[in-house]
Design an enzyme around this catalytic site. Sequence first.
Site: not given
Length: 243
Positions: A11, A40, A53, A113
């Site tokens: 992550h 992200d 993020h 993402e």
Amino acid sequence: MSLRLSRFVGHRGIAAEAPENTLTGFRLAAEAGFSWVEFDVMLSADDVPVLHHDEVLGRTDNGVGPVAAQTAAQLKTLDAGAWFGPGFAGERIPTFEETISCCRALGLSMNVEIKPTTGREVRTAEIVSAFLNRLCPDLTDRIIVSSFVPECLRVAQEKAPDFLRGYLSDTMAEDWHAAAKGLGCFSIHPNHACLDAALITAVHESGFRVLTYTVNDPARAASLIGWGVDAVITDELLADALA
Ligand code: G3P
Ligand code: MG
């Protein structure tokens, strides 16, 4: 399309071990044995996709104010590592392009993402799509594009149709099935807190894979894996913990 998922996805790189969304994080994730990482992507003021993020600077760097108010050159002056530990001082916010090169060199597959700042949903997805089409035409079996914002997935579906899409959901309270189907998604990416064995089965029976975030507790990861999730997105070295 034969995409090879792995059970564990690092992550934001490997956020428990290195500053999130940094190239050092990706290198450490690869060294720890991850074959997939999540990160992200957000736009700078001058429309350069960068890894971040939060909409505002400060938690993971020494900046202040909105990311969207700073050019890529300004963002590059920030320290994105010292907050995590003195050994990471001097780490920079990577661009999406640098990240693609880094992951490619490390052999890492990517869960991209799309993380738009408010009001820039379409633009962010258009630019991410253009970068994927230009830089990754040979990596369509090693990338999943995900977002909490259906509009971003709709743009990716239209502009980068060769890349798989993942439908992020914090609660699964909404009509995830119809929404993800309409967006032609490959996978559903729920918050693990809303998952149980029955819901995982229902998602699979609807034809989607399940990648769940952010699972840091080994016992919880073992339960989710036992219930059949395809991958857990984790900050931790869970594979070691579960070995
Ligand atoms: O993509 C999984 C996870 O990263 C989604 O939540 O807030 O950590 O980007 P967040
Ligand atoms: Mg994320």
